[in-house]
Design a protein around this motif. Structure first.
Motif, PDB file in Angstrom:
ATOM      1  N   THR A   2       5.314  -4.077  -2.406  1.00  0.00           N
ATOM      2  CA  THR A   2       6.223  -2.864  -1.123  1.00  0.00           C
ATOM      3  C   THR A   2       6.991  -2.451  -1.448  1.00  0.00           C
ATOM      4  O   THR A   2       8.048  -2.635  -2.801  1.00  0.00           O
ATOM      5  N   THR A   3       7.727  -1.135  -1.476  1.00  0.00           N
ATOM      6  CA  THR A   3       8.848  -1.130  -1.067  1.00  0.00           C
ATOM      7  C   THR A   3      10.078  -1.219  -0.481  1.00  0.00           C
ATOM      8  O   THR A   3       9.849  -1.434   0.818  1.00  0.00           O
ATOM      9  N   THR A   4      11.636  -0.843  -1.349  1.00  0.00           N
ATOM     10  CA  THR A   4      12.291  -1.442   0.172  1.00  0.00           C
ATOM     11  C   THR A   4      12.320  -0.199   0.963  1.00  0.00           C
ATOM     12  O   THR A   4      12.540   0.562   0.840  1.00  0.00           O
ATOM     13  N   PRO A   5      12.851  -0.982   1.977  1.00  0.00           N
ATOM     14  CA  PRO A   5      12.872   0.194   3.485  1.00  0.00           C
ATOM     15  C   PRO A   5      14.596   0.998   3.201  1.00  0.00           C
ATOM     16  O   PRO A   5      15.487   0.340   2.327  1.00  0.00           O
ATOM     17  N   GLY A  28      20.075  -5.528   1.820  1.00  0.00           N
ATOM     18  CA  GLY A  28      20.606  -4.985   0.669  1.00  0.00           C
ATOM     19  C   GLY A  28      19.589  -2.715   0.720  1.00  0.00           C
ATOM     20  O   GLY A  28      18.945  -2.570   0.093  1.00  0.00           O
ATOM     21  N   LEU A  29      19.775  -2.972   1.842  1.00  0.00           N
ATOM     22  CA  LEU A  29      19.209  -1.355   2.177  1.00  0.00           C
ATOM     23  C   LEU A  29      20.416  -0.140   1.905  1.00  0.00           C
ATOM     24  O   LEU A  29      20.969  -0.223   2.004  1.00  0.00           O
ATOM     25  N   GLY A  68       8.728   8.147   6.788  1.00  0.00           N
ATOM     26  CA  GLY A  68       7.556   7.796   6.490  1.00  0.00           C
ATOM     27  C   GLY A  68       7.121   6.481   6.056  1.00  0.00           C
ATOM     28  O   GLY A  68       8.326   5.431   6.837  1.00  0.00           O
ATOM     29  N   PRO A  69       6.222   5.170   5.950  1.00  0.00           N
ATOM     30  CA  PRO A  69       6.046   4.022   6.739  1.00  0.00           C
ATOM     31  C   PRO A  69       7.083   2.918   5.916  1.00  0.00           C
ATOM     32  O   PRO A  69       7.229   2.225   6.886  1.00  0.00           O
ATOM     33  N   ASP A  70       7.483   3.832   4.684  1.00  0.00           N
ATOM     34  CA  ASP A  70       9.226   2.300   4.518  1.00  0.00           C
ATOM     35  C   ASP A  70      10.030   2.579   5.123  1.00  0.00           C
ATOM     36  O   ASP A  70      11.202   2.590   4.682  1.00  0.00           O
ATOM     37  N   ALA A  71      10.416   3.594   5.932  1.00  0.00           N
ATOM     38  CA  ALA A  71      11.563   3.501   6.432  1.00  0.00           C
ATOM     39  C   ALA A  71      11.732   3.246   7.829  1.00  0.00           C
ATOM     40  O   ALA A  71      10.848   3.252   8.757  1.00  0.00           O
ATOM     41  N   ILE A  72      13.351   3.710   8.452  1.00  0.00           N
ATOM     42  CA  ILE A  72      13.177   3.031   9.622  1.00  0.00           C
ATOM     43  C   ILE A  72      13.862   4.036  10.112  1.00  0.00           C
ATOM     44  O   ILE A  72      15.173   4.472   9.103  1.00  0.00           O
ATOM     45  N   VAL A  73      13.570   4.438  11.112  1.00  0.00           N
ATOM     46  CA  VAL A  73      14.951   6.038  11.252  1.00  0.00           C
ATOM     47  C   VAL A  73      15.668   5.363  13.020  1.00  0.00           C
ATOM     48  O   VAL A  73      14.662   4.489  14.036  1.00  0.00           O
ATOM     49  N   ARG A 144      14.166  -6.986  13.299  1.00  0.00           N
ATOM     50  CA  ARG A 144      12.662  -7.248  13.274  1.00  0.00           C
ATOM     51  C   ARG A 144      12.140  -6.243  12.449  1.00  0.00           C
ATOM     52  O   ARG A 144      11.577  -6.257  11.461  1.00  0.00           O
ATOM     53  N   ALA A 145      12.324  -5.101  12.257  1.00  0.00           N
ATOM     54  CA  ALA A 145      11.983  -3.422  12.142  1.00  0.00           C
ATOM     55  C   ALA A 145      12.124  -4.331  10.771  1.00  0.00           C
ATOM     56  O   ALA A 145      11.645  -4.103   9.484  1.00  0.00           O
ATOM     57  N   VAL A 146      13.499  -4.411   9.961  1.00  0.00           N
ATOM     58  CA  VAL A 146      13.548  -4.502   8.283  1.00  0.00           C
ATOM     59  C   VAL A 146      12.267  -5.658   7.606  1.00  0.00           C
ATOM     60  O   VAL A 146      12.369  -5.673   7.093  1.00  0.00           O
ATOM     61  N   ASN A 147      12.515  -6.700   8.384  1.00  0.00           N
ATOM     62  CA  ASN A 147      11.775  -8.025   8.170  1.00  0.00           C
ATOM     63  C   ASN A 147      10.098  -7.945   8.035  1.00  0.00           C
ATOM     64  O   ASN A 147       9.339  -8.612   7.491  1.00  0.00           O
ATOM     65  N   ARG A 148       9.668  -7.072   9.231  1.00  0.00           N
ATOM     66  CA  ARG A 148       8.621  -6.693   8.953  1.00  0.00           C
ATOM     67  C   ARG A 148       7.871  -5.574   8.267  1.00  0.00           C
ATOM     68  O   ARG A 148       6.669  -5.749   7.234  1.00  0.00           O
ATOM     69  N   LEU A 149       9.222  -4.850   7.784  1.00  0.00           N
ATOM     70  CA  LEU A 149       8.464  -4.064   6.756  1.00  0.00           C
ATOM     71  C   LEU A 149       8.610  -4.351   5.537  1.00  0.00           C
ATOM     72  O   LEU A 149       7.827  -4.575   4.348  1.00  0.00           O
ATOM     73  N   ARG A 150       9.656  -5.606   5.377  1.00  0.00           N
ATOM     74  CA  ARG A 150       9.563  -6.338   4.616  1.00  0.00           C
ATOM     75  C   ARG A 150       8.508  -7.407   3.682  1.00  0.00           C
ATOM     76  O   ARG A 150       7.859  -7.739   2.141  1.00  0.00           O
ATOM     77  N   ARG A 151       7.779  -7.656   4.431  1.00  0.00           N
ATOM     78  CA  ARG A 151       6.852  -8.778   4.913  1.00  0.00           C
ATOM     79  C   ARG A 151       5.213  -7.666   4.944  1.00  0.00           C
ATOM     80  O   ARG A 151       4.255  -8.394   4.112  1.00  0.00           O
TER      81      ARG A 151
END
Length: 153
Positions: A2-5, A28-29, A68-73, A144-151
């Motif tokens: 996984t990449t860092t969001p 650390g994002l 994209g999939p590793d972004a939070i907007v 929650r969004a950060v943790n979901r992407l990190r997992r």
């Protein structure tokens, strides 16, 4: 793997920039703060100021091209949210409500209806005032969004 969001903030009228910075610092994002004009921001290497100029939808276009999939907007702009959800990004409104494939269509239809009513001269009021509860809901949704992407979703 996984990449860092990364977090993209539609910043011109965003009431939760400071909350976004707190969450990003904790994990650390990198945060891209996208606006049509220069904003006063903390000087941190992980906060990047992006000034796109004053062309119509320039900030939206810049964010949507990178979402994209590793972004939070973070945005209250429903058309932008729709574009980013379609690109696979996690999208959160400043009041903490997440946009999803199932919710963004209804949000877009409601926005268009309200715009049509305003253009027809119907007084629709404005959005309700932003509250502490909205701020708290946003912090929880972003976490929650950060943790979901990190997992890895």
């Amino acid at each position: 793997m996984t990449t860092t969001p990364a977090i993209y903030v539609d910043a011109d009228a965003c009431p939760v920039k400071d909350e976004t910075f707190r969450v990003a610092a904790r994990y650390g994002l990198h945060v891209y703060v996208v606006a049509n004009s220069l904003l006063n921001l903390p000087r941190e290497p992980w906060i990047e100021r992006v000034v796109v100029g004053d062309a119509l939808d320039a900030a939206d276009d810049w964010i949507a091209e990178r979402a994209g999939p590793d972004a939070i907007v973070v945005t209250a702009d429903v058309p932008l949210a729709s574009r980013c959800v379609k690109a696979g990004a996690s999208v959160i409104a400043p009041n903490g409500k997440p946009f999803s494939e199932s919710s963004v269509g209804m949000a877009l239809a409601t926005r268009n209806l309200m715009q049509d009513l305003r253009e027809a001269g119907v007084v629709t009021g404005g959005p309700r005032p932003f509250t502490r509860q909205d701020r708290s809901a946003f912090l929880g949704a972003l976490d929650r969004a950060v943790n979901r992407l990190r997992r890895g979703r």
